[in-house]
Design a protein around this motif. Structure first.
Motif, PDB file in Angstrom:
ATOM      1  N   LEU A   1     -16.814 -14.904  16.196  1.00  0.00           N
ATOM      2  CA  LEU A   1     -15.800 -15.342  16.332  1.00  0.00           C
ATOM      3  C   LEU A   1     -14.975 -14.991  17.949  1.00  0.00           C
ATOM      4  CD1 LEU A   1     -13.082 -16.273  14.747  1.00  0.00           C
ATOM      5  CD2 LEU A   1     -12.747 -14.044  13.996  1.00  0.00           C
ATOM      6  N   HIS A   2     -14.918 -15.813  19.058  1.00  0.00           N
ATOM      7  CA  HIS A   2     -14.018 -15.892  19.493  1.00  0.00           C
ATOM      8  C   HIS A   2     -12.574 -16.508  19.701  1.00  0.00           C
ATOM      9  CE1 HIS A   2     -17.028 -15.643  23.448  1.00  0.00           C
ATOM     10  NE2 HIS A   2     -17.943 -14.565  22.046  1.00  0.00           N
ATOM     11  N   THR A   3     -11.750 -15.088  19.933  1.00  0.00           N
ATOM     12  CA  THR A   3     -10.086 -16.017  19.258  1.00  0.00           C
ATOM     13  C   THR A   3      -9.306 -16.555  20.711  1.00  0.00           C
ATOM     14  OG1 THR A   3      -9.688 -13.561  19.805  1.00  0.00           O
ATOM     15  CG2 THR A   3      -9.832 -14.182  17.469  1.00  0.00           C
ATOM     16  N   ASN A   4      -9.770 -16.548  21.908  1.00  0.00           N
ATOM     17  CA  ASN A   4      -9.553 -17.035  22.646  1.00  0.00           C
ATOM     18  C   ASN A   4      -9.574 -17.903  24.347  1.00  0.00           C
ATOM     19  OD1 ASN A   4     -10.817 -14.650  23.547  1.00  0.00           O
ATOM     20  ND2 ASN A   4     -10.396 -15.504  25.299  1.00  0.00           N
ATOM     21  N   ASN A   5      -9.062 -18.326  24.780  1.00  0.00           N
ATOM     22  CA  ASN A   5      -9.718 -18.771  26.148  1.00  0.00           C
ATOM     23  C   ASN A   5      -9.457 -18.784  27.058  1.00  0.00           C
ATOM     24  OD1 ASN A   5      -6.441 -19.558  26.156  1.00  0.00           O
ATOM     25  ND2 ASN A   5      -6.415 -21.625  25.935  1.00  0.00           N
ATOM     26  N   ARG A   6     -10.106 -19.491  28.227  1.00  0.00           N
ATOM     27  CA  ARG A   6      -9.947 -18.901  29.660  1.00  0.00           C
ATOM     28  C   ARG A   6      -8.582 -18.141  29.507  1.00  0.00           C
ATOM     29  NH1 ARG A   6     -15.127 -20.777  32.078  1.00  0.00           N
ATOM     30  NH2 ARG A   6     -16.768 -21.107  30.330  1.00  0.00           N
ATOM     31  N   LYS A   7      -7.543 -19.137  29.436  1.00  0.00           N
ATOM     32  CA  LYS A   7      -6.362 -18.389  29.702  1.00  0.00           C
ATOM     33  C   LYS A   7      -6.007 -17.065  29.052  1.00  0.00           C
ATOM     34  CE  LYS A   7      -3.273 -21.048  30.990  1.00  0.00           C
ATOM     35  NZ  LYS A   7      -2.572 -22.455  30.888  1.00  0.00           N
TER      36      LYS A   7
ATOM     37  N   LYS B   1     -13.709 -26.263  33.256  1.00  0.00           N
ATOM     38  CA  LYS B   1     -13.939 -27.770  33.448  1.00  0.00           C
ATOM     39  C   LYS B   1     -14.196 -27.810  34.933  1.00  0.00           C
ATOM     40  CE  LYS B   1     -11.362 -30.114  30.184  1.00  0.00           C
ATOM     41  NZ  LYS B   1     -10.669 -31.617  30.092  1.00  0.00           N
ATOM     42  N   THR B   2     -13.842 -26.691  35.850  1.00  0.00           N
ATOM     43  CA  THR B   2     -14.145 -27.673  37.119  1.00  0.00           C
ATOM     44  C   THR B   2     -14.945 -26.221  37.658  1.00  0.00           C
ATOM     45  OG1 THR B   2     -12.454 -26.561  37.655  1.00  0.00           O
ATOM     46  CG2 THR B   2     -11.556 -28.400  37.305  1.00  0.00           C
ATOM     47  N   GLY B   3     -14.334 -24.931  36.826  1.00  0.00           N
ATOM     48  CA  GLY B   3     -15.504 -23.829  37.914  1.00  0.00           C
ATOM     49  C   GLY B   3     -14.395 -23.160  39.245  1.00  0.00           C
ATOM     50  N   ASN B   4     -13.666 -23.317  39.296  1.00  0.00           N
ATOM     51  CA  ASN B   4     -12.291 -22.876  39.744  1.00  0.00           C
ATOM     52  C   ASN B   4     -12.188 -21.755  39.624  1.00  0.00           C
ATOM     53  OD1 ASN B   4     -12.630 -24.699  42.127  1.00  0.00           O
ATOM     54  ND2 ASN B   4     -11.175 -26.294  40.975  1.00  0.00           N
ATOM     55  N   THR B   5     -11.780 -20.651  40.181  1.00  0.00           N
ATOM     56  CA  THR B   5     -10.641 -19.690  40.121  1.00  0.00           C
ATOM     57  C   THR B   5      -9.399 -20.243  39.793  1.00  0.00           C
ATOM     58  OG1 THR B   5     -12.491 -18.157  41.143  1.00  0.00           O
ATOM     59  CG2 THR B   5     -10.682 -16.970  40.669  1.00  0.00           C
ATOM     60  N   LEU B   6      -8.550 -19.428  38.449  1.00  0.00           N
ATOM     61  CA  LEU B   6      -7.529 -20.001  38.284  1.00  0.00           C
ATOM     62  C   LEU B   6      -6.794 -18.114  38.520  1.00  0.00           C
ATOM     63  CD1 LEU B   6      -7.045 -23.080  36.912  1.00  0.00           C
ATOM     64  CD2 LEU B   6      -7.257 -22.914  39.287  1.00  0.00           C
ATOM     65  N   TYR B   7      -5.167 -18.360  38.513  1.00  0.00           N
ATOM     66  CA  TYR B   7      -4.590 -16.932  38.712  1.00  0.00           C
ATOM     67  C   TYR B   7      -3.668 -16.743  37.100  1.00  0.00           C
ATOM     68  CZ  TYR B   7      -6.886 -15.406  42.181  1.00  0.00           C
ATOM     69  OH  TYR B   7      -8.297 -15.112  43.608  1.00  0.00           O
ATOM     70  N   ARG B   8      -3.071 -16.006  36.492  1.00  0.00           N
ATOM     71  CA  ARG B   8      -2.231 -16.417  36.006  1.00  0.00           C
ATOM     72  C   ARG B   8      -1.445 -15.229  35.779  1.00  0.00           C
ATOM     73  NH1 ARG B   8      -2.127 -17.832  29.550  1.00  0.00           N
ATOM     74  NH2 ARG B   8      -0.447 -17.545  28.961  1.00  0.00           N
ATOM     75  N   THR B   9       0.603 -14.989  36.411  1.00  0.00           N
ATOM     76  CA  THR B   9       1.080 -14.477  35.909  1.00  0.00           C
ATOM     77  C   THR B   9       2.035 -14.531  34.730  1.00  0.00           C
ATOM     78  OG1 THR B   9       1.260 -14.557  38.340  1.00  0.00           O
ATOM     79  CG2 THR B   9       3.294 -13.290  37.692  1.00  0.00           C
ATOM     80  N   LEU B  10       2.125 -13.175  34.554  1.00  0.00           N
ATOM     81  CA  LEU B  10       2.976 -12.463  33.107  1.00  0.00           C
ATOM     82  C   LEU B  10       3.697 -11.734  33.294  1.00  0.00           C
ATOM     83  CD1 LEU B  10      -0.050 -13.502  31.310  1.00  0.00           C
ATOM     84  CD2 LEU B  10       1.666 -14.180  30.152  1.00  0.00           C
ATOM     85  N   LYS B  11       4.579 -11.218  32.379  1.00  0.00           N
ATOM     86  CA  LYS B  11       5.956 -10.077  32.828  1.00  0.00           C
ATOM     87  C   LYS B  11       4.768  -9.348  31.737  1.00  0.00           C
ATOM     88  CE  LYS B  11      10.605 -11.808  32.626  1.00  0.00           C
ATOM     89  NZ  LYS B  11      11.096 -11.362  31.600  1.00  0.00           N
TER      90      LYS B  11
END
Length: 349
Positions: free
Chosen positions: A144-150, A261-271
């Motif tokens: 069981l996995h509960t998360n996606n890549r983000k 889908k693309t294999g690209n490295t992306l970034y996510r910023t949150l408080k």
């Protein structure tokens, strides 16, 4: 970038914003991560037999959501699964719950996840037993996995399936030919019907806008070991590696991930407090097993697995217990000997 320091920094802001939605397991996970590899988790007194140097060494917390812990446990699990590998093609089948059911799942995790596992296992088992597909009992390893890549809440179950099954009556192995397991649209239809029926029987109210078409993906994964290593990635070490947390400044935390889908490295910023909530929402309820075996791979089916291995001429090797890493002397690098133990502050308090 250490998770413990981020928890220290944003703990108060996190509690102010999310205290009403916290589960007991979330607080336990935070406390464990904060105390990991500190005296709070207990200490061992070790001494070098060569140079005589002695010191207290802090222990790991052992929590399955801690990004620093459980590497040894993960390696042991891979060793155990690798001992069950067969000389056949393997498939990875992924069952995903639709967005409309995620809130229901979040607030009723133990019950819904139990239903999830049961319906996935039943669907695959019956497709295997169907003479039109295979006509044999298959084996399955589920995680069981509960998360996606983000790292959003996205519950899904990955299933590693050997390409074939056993006919117990005839003591015969039936090989699945080609790079195709079962029809994924047909599996999705059956799984949807069974899952919704089980929710109704459990007394849950089904949201009105549940889609008619659900997603089941099925891919060929070669010999299977790569799929097992993928499953193990987040089984015992949380959903994010500390090396993927790239920044913590101005009250915001940034992490990187690879887009599927693309294999690209992306970034996510949150408080900072929102980042903690994003991570902690994936802490599972106490006692819930994230990984399970079914069919001839189940722990109670050793005789059946032995029959399969005999039919396929598998050379059975003795599983050697993987030794735990040793403490090395900081002066001469020799293995140190454990002489004493000091319990954690949680146990003594």
């Amino acid at each position: 970038m250490e998770m413990a320091s981020i928890i220290h920094q944003y703990y108060n802001a996190f509690m102010i914003k999310y205290a009403d939605t916290l589960l007991p397991g979330h607080l336990k996970a935070m406390n464990a991560i904060l105390g990991c590899r500190t005296p709070a988790s207990g200490e061992l007194y070790v001494q070098c037999p060569d140079c005589g140097h002695a010191e207290w060494r802090p222990l790991s917390c052992g929590h399955r959501s801690c990004p620093k812990c459980q590497n040894h446990v993960t390696s042991q699990w891979i060793d155990q699964q690798q001992a069950k590998l067969l000389p056949v093609l393997y498939f990875m089948v992924t069952f995903t719950l639709p967005y409309e059911l995620r809130s229901l799942t979040w607030y009723n995790q133990k019950t819904v996840y139990s239903i999830f596992f049961t319906c996935v296992a039943g669907t695959l088992k019956d497709f295997g037993l169907n003479p039109k597909n295979l006509g044999a009992e298959i084996g399955m390893t589920m995680a069981l996995h509960t998360n996606n890549r983000k790292l959003d809440f996205h519950p899904h179950i990955h299933v590693v399936v050997p390409g074939g099954g056993v006919n117990k009556r005839r003591r015969q192995w039936k090989k699945k030919k080609g790079k195709y397991l079962f029809n994924k649209k047909a599996m999705a239809k059956v799984f949807r019907a069974r899952f919704l029926t089980a929710l109704n029987k459990a007394g849950f109210s089904i949201p009105k806008r549940v889609p008619k078409e659900w997603v089941v993906d099925c891919t060929h994964v070669g010999k299977g070991i790569s799929a097992l290593k993928y499953l193990s990635r987040y089984l015992y070490r949380g959903v994010i590696s500390e090396k993927n947390i790239v920044s913590n400044k101005n009250g915001q935390v940034t992490f990187k991930y690879i887009e599927s889908k693309t294999g690209n490295t992306l970034y996510r910023t949150l408080k900072g407090e929102d980042f903690l909530h994003l991570i902690l929402q994936h802490v599972l309820p106490k006692g819930l097993r994230r990984v399970r075996d079914y069919g001839f791979l189940h722990g109670n089916a050793k005789k059946l697995l032995s029959l399969v291995q005999l039919i396929l001429h598998v050379v059975i090797e003795e599983i050697k217990q993987r030794p735990r890493p040793v403490f090395k002397c900081p002066r001469c690098q020799s293995p140190m000997v454990i002489l004493g133990f000091r319990q954690s502050v949680w146990e003594s308090g």
